[in-house]
Write an enzyme that holds these catalytic residues in place. Structure first.
Site, PDB file in Angstrom:
ATOM      1  N   ARG A 179       0.837  -1.197   0.000  1.00 48.85           N
ATOM      2  CA  ARG A 179       0.000   0.000   0.000  1.00 48.85           C
ATOM      3  C   ARG A 179       0.873   1.248   0.000  1.00 48.85           C
ATOM      4  O   ARG A 179       1.929   1.284   0.658  1.00 48.85           O
ATOM      5  CB  ARG A 179      -0.875  -0.021   1.252  1.00 48.85           C
ATOM      6  CG  ARG A 179      -1.919   1.080   1.344  1.00 48.85           C
ATOM      7  CD  ARG A 179      -2.988   0.946   0.319  1.00 48.85           C
ATOM      8  NE  ARG A 179      -4.202   1.672   0.696  1.00 48.85           N
ATOM      9  CZ  ARG A 179      -5.186   1.891  -0.161  1.00 48.85           C
ATOM     10  NH1 ARG A 179      -5.136   1.469  -1.409  1.00 48.85           N
ATOM     11  NH2 ARG A 179      -6.280   2.533   0.230  1.00 48.85           N
TER      12      ARG A 179
ATOM     13  N   THR B  21      -8.395   0.788 -10.646  1.00 52.18           N
ATOM     14  CA  THR B  21      -7.809  -0.433 -10.083  1.00 52.18           C
ATOM     15  C   THR B  21      -7.918  -1.605 -11.048  1.00 52.18           C
ATOM     16  O   THR B  21      -8.733  -1.606 -11.960  1.00 52.18           O
ATOM     17  CB  THR B  21      -8.474  -0.792  -8.720  1.00 52.18           C
ATOM     18  OG1 THR B  21      -8.427   0.348  -7.899  1.00 52.18           O
ATOM     19  CG2 THR B  21      -7.803  -1.935  -8.016  1.00 52.18           C
TER      20      THR B  21
ATOM     21  N   THR C 295      -3.475  -0.831  -7.913  1.00 58.07           N
ATOM     22  CA  THR C 295      -4.247   0.381  -8.211  1.00 58.07           C
ATOM     23  C   THR C 295      -3.352   1.609  -8.253  1.00 58.07           C
ATOM     24  O   THR C 295      -2.230   1.603  -7.732  1.00 58.07           O
ATOM     25  CB  THR C 295      -5.326   0.571  -7.112  1.00 58.07           C
ATOM     26  OG1 THR C 295      -6.165   1.666  -7.459  1.00 58.07           O
ATOM     27  CG2 THR C 295      -4.713   0.847  -5.752  1.00 58.07           C
TER      28      THR C 295
ATOM     29  N   GLU D 258      -3.625   7.829  -3.941  1.00 56.62           N
ATOM     30  CA  GLU D 258      -4.162   6.901  -2.941  1.00 56.62           C
ATOM     31  C   GLU D 258      -4.491   7.568  -1.612  1.00 56.62           C
ATOM     32  O   GLU D 258      -5.348   7.095  -0.869  1.00 56.62           O
ATOM     33  CB  GLU D 258      -3.153   5.764  -2.708  1.00 56.62           C
ATOM     34  CG  GLU D 258      -3.799   4.425  -2.453  1.00 56.62           C
ATOM     35  CD  GLU D 258      -4.487   3.861  -3.684  1.00 56.62           C
ATOM     36  OE1 GLU D 258      -5.658   3.523  -3.590  1.00 56.62           O
ATOM     37  OE2 GLU D 258      -3.830   3.768  -4.753  1.00 56.62           O
TER      38      GLU D 258
ATOM     39  N   ASP E 193      -7.889   8.131  -0.105  1.00 55.92           N
ATOM     40  CA  ASP E 193      -8.662   7.060   0.557  1.00 55.92           C
ATOM     41  C   ASP E 193      -8.753   7.284   2.069  1.00 55.92           C
ATOM     42  O   ASP E 193      -9.501   6.601   2.753  1.00 55.92           O
ATOM     43  CB  ASP E 193      -8.038   5.681   0.290  1.00 55.92           C
ATOM     44  CG  ASP E 193      -8.555   5.057  -1.002  1.00 55.92           C
ATOM     45  OD1 ASP E 193      -9.423   5.666  -1.657  1.00 55.92           O
ATOM     46  OD2 ASP E 193      -8.091   3.965  -1.365  1.00 55.92           O
TER      47      ASP E 193
ATOM     48  N   SER F  50      -7.978   0.605   2.693  1.00 56.21           N
ATOM     49  CA  SER F  50      -8.373   0.168   1.351  1.00 56.21           C
ATOM     50  C   SER F  50      -9.581  -0.747   1.447  1.00 56.21           C
ATOM     51  O   SER F  50      -9.912  -1.276   2.514  1.00 56.21           O
ATOM     52  CB  SER F  50      -7.210  -0.585   0.708  1.00 56.21           C
ATOM     53  OG  SER F  50      -7.638  -1.215  -0.487  1.00 56.21           O
ATOM     54  N   SER F  51     -10.200  -0.944   0.283  1.00 52.99           N
ATOM     55  CA  SER F  51     -11.282  -1.935   0.167  1.00 52.99           C
ATOM     56  C   SER F  51     -10.833  -3.143  -0.642  1.00 52.99           C
ATOM     57  O   SER F  51     -11.643  -4.047  -0.885  1.00 52.99           O
ATOM     58  CB  SER F  51     -12.477  -1.304  -0.531  1.00 52.99           C
ATOM     59  OG  SER F  51     -12.937  -0.209   0.186  1.00 52.99           O
TER      60      SER F  51
ATOM     61  N   GLY G 113     -12.813  -1.517  -8.095  1.00 50.96           N
ATOM     62  CA  GLY G 113     -14.110  -0.867  -7.883  1.00 50.96           C
ATOM     63  C   GLY G 113     -14.239  -0.079  -6.599  1.00 50.96           C
ATOM     64  O   GLY G 113     -15.350   0.096  -6.112  1.00 50.96           O
ATOM     65  N   GLY G 114     -13.127   0.415  -6.027  1.00 51.70           N
ATOM     66  CA  GLY G 114     -13.227   1.216  -4.810  1.00 51.70           C
ATOM     67  C   GLY G 114     -13.917   0.409  -3.722  1.00 51.70           C
ATOM     68  O   GLY G 114     -13.704  -0.795  -3.579  1.00 51.70           O
TER      69      GLY G 114
END
Ligand code: GLU
Length: 594
Positions: A103, A405, A423, A444, A447, A471-472, A492-493
């Site tokens: 990340r 992503t 992503t 990023e 987020d 994150s998702s 897709g977030g």
């Protein structure tokens, strides 16, 4: 996205052009079955690169790195070395699931008010924050590939980078998805000289059918192959990233008018040099006897998918009652989102994560679902310190919905499996191509929540020094009797969580095949007033769900762009990508059976 490689036919002698055509593997379609290894991604060039590595004896990790490096060329608006992601790996020899947290990380100077405009004390508008230097975290993708290759691969990262550099040099055909992604962001891209030069030649997106090359990225990849990733984190490429963040490369003649000032960021070379991937233990739960492994923090994907599956497991759900299954799916999602909002961020203590993924917590939450009356979201998060059924009450804020992503799934003939979601956040990230380097930077850090979302309770996802945003992303691997059964993931977030969950519901509860489970129409309930659904879902199931009190928001043309592999026993593999969404994806196997 379907991008076909452009063969350098004009450079080859005629006999060579004619002869190998019959021998070359077919362009991968959205579904493939067979054995010997499999790859599924959004793009045929990337899938073909992964299959090629498997055919030449590489393992799943080698192939996954090759796919990712190629996607950085052919799908540059969704991923690339300017971004980050989460890599989940099942090691067949050691029967172990491991992860890499690649990340992006915020600057050391980042505080909780990072996204508050000092001029007026208000949070920046979301687009103002996205298209700025402030949104860029230290990218983790390259360090992820390097760690994966070193820990588990059989070939060096340099081979994947050199192969992908060839694709960047040779070029690929621009397809409608590539063209429309640029068109949708033309004003943002048009603010930056470097991005305009690469993606808006002559002021317009490259036409469908033309060849897109990226010689700067080819050079960058080759430089990294030669010098190693230190050149990125502590060397010349890193300096260029920092310069771009701190002094955005503004176009002297911008295309279109952008409504906001372009704010510089504060990321430093020291921040880049301090970057390390992490290897958190995967999240783990069980569903109907299957072991479910996912990504831990800073992703909320693993705990949210586990919690929702555990809640669903509390009910007797069978394929015979579609409406009932969907009702419980939507309610379980709403509860899982309420809890993730309250409890999950980069620094959530392990006992809290374990509790969220436990059956006892699922029982405590499931008892709030009525079989006949849908929640009126938002529902309140559960009380982690209490037991028993606490009634739902209003709270929480709507969650973000990303548009970008990419996801890839790889298996090899030894039974190793990679599920990897990566992503740069929005399509096109922060819209800044690093001048002379050919890759876009992520946004990023948007987020993070810009302000608290949990009322009087602390928000686990506020910015902080060197913190990673929540994150998702939900790369998920399921084992049956200790062996791989299914691997799946999606972009897709925040809808990633519901897309992965819905595919699992379709496959495991409704009994669809994996390709059917991926193709089926989707809906996403993220603890907001209106369910976000694709038109086909709304049309088919809307009336029955509305009769239970569910409400729908505006339809979305499509949610997610998943890939997955199912392991059918005795080495059999079904690889699946999207048949339609995002221009359709590409799945292939080393030895096809059909
Ligand atoms: N940045 C998002 C996340 O980590 C993913 C972005 C997207 O899929 O659009 O959850």
């Amino acid at each position: 996205m379907r991008i076909l490689p452009v063969l350098a036919a004009s450079l080859l002698p005629v006999a060579l052009v004619a002869a190998p055509a019959a021998a070359s593997p077919p362009t991968p379609g959205p579904t493939a079955s067979g054995y010997g290894g499999a790859v599924a991604s959004v793009d045929p060039t990337a899938t073909a690169a992964g299959l090629d590595v498997l055919r030449r004896g590489g393992n799943a990790v080698d192939a996954a790195v090759a796919v990712a490096a190629t996607l950085g060329v052919t799908e540059p608006f969704s991923s690339g070395i300017g971004g980050g992601g989460f890599f989940v790996y099942y090691d067949a020899r050691h029967h172990r699931v491991s992860t890499i947290d690649g990340r992006e990380t915020g600057p050391a100077t980042m505080t909780s008010t990072y996204f508050i405009d000092p001029a007026d004390g208000q949070p920046y508008d979301f687009p103002e924050a996205v298209y700025s230097g402030l949104s860029t975290g230290v990218p983790g993708s390259l360090a992820t590939w390097d760690a994966a290759a070193r820990n588990w691969g059989t070939r060096p990262l340099a081979s994947a980078l050199n192969d992908a550099a060839e694709v960047a040099d040779r070029g690929f055909r621009v397809d409608p998805t590539f063209n429309s992604q640029i068109a949708a962001d033309a004003v943002q891209f048009g603010q930056f000289s470097s991005t305009t030069k690469l993606y808006l030649p002559g002021g317009r997106p490259p036409a469908v059918g033309t060849t897109q090359r990226n010689p700067d990225l080819a050079r960058t990849y080759r430089e990294l192959a030669r010098k190693g990733i230190g050149d990125f984190y502590r060397g010349a490429i890193g300096s260029d990233i920092v310069r771009t963040v701190q002094h955005p490369p503004l176009a002297s003649k911008p295309i279109g008018t952008w409504a906001y000032p372009i704010r510089p960021g504060v990321l430093t070379q020291r921040d880049l040099a301090a970057y390390r991937v992490r290897s958190p233990a995967p999240t783990h739960s069980d569903f109907r006897g299957l072991d479910v492994y996912g990504m831990s923090t800073p992703s909320s994907g693993g705990t949210a998918v586990s919690e929702a599956l555990n809640i669903l497991e509390q009910f007797h759900l069978s394929p015979a009652d579609m409406t009932k299954v969907l009702h419980y799916y939507l309610e379980a999602s709403a509860l899982a989102f309420a809890d993730r909002g309250r409890y999950v961020g980069a620094y959530t203590p392990q006992p809290v994560l374990s509790r969220l993924a436990s059956d006892s917590w699922a029982r405590q939450r499931a008892c709030q679902i009525s079989p006949t009356k849908a929640f009126v979201p938002p529902v309140a998060p559960g009380d982690i310190h209490a037991s028993g059924c606490t009634p739902a009450a209003a709270s929480a804020k709507p969650t973000e919905q990303g548009r970008s992503t990419t996801n890839l799934t790889v298996a090899d003939k030894w039974g190793n499996v990679v599920e990897y979601t990566l992503t740069i956040e929005q399509i096109g990230g922060n819209a800044m191509v690093v001048p002379g380097r050919g890759f876009l930077l992520n946004n990023e850090l948007t987020d993070f929540n810009f302000t608290g979302t949990q009322g009087a309770a602390p928000d686990p996802n506020l910015p902080g020094p060197s913190k990673r945003p929540r994150s998702s992303m939900s790369p998920t691997i399921l084992l049956k009797d200790g062996k791989p059964f299914l691997a799946v993931g999606s972009p897709g977030g925040a809808t990633i969580i519901t897309t992965v969950l819905q595919i699992l519901v379709n496959r495991l509860i409704l009994g669809m095949s994996l390709p059917e489970a991926i193709a089926a129409p989707r809906a996403s309930q993220r603890n907001t007033a209106g369910i976000q659904a694709e038109p086909a879902f709304h049309a088919a199931y809307g009336p029955a769900l509305e009769a239970l009190g569910h409400t729908f928001g505006a339809d979305s043309p499509e949610l997610g762009a998943a890939t997955g592999i199912e392991f059918t026993g005795h080495g059999g593999l079904v690889a699946a990508a999207e048949p339609v969404r995002r221009g359709s994806g590409a799945a292939g196997v080393v030895h096809p059976t059909s």
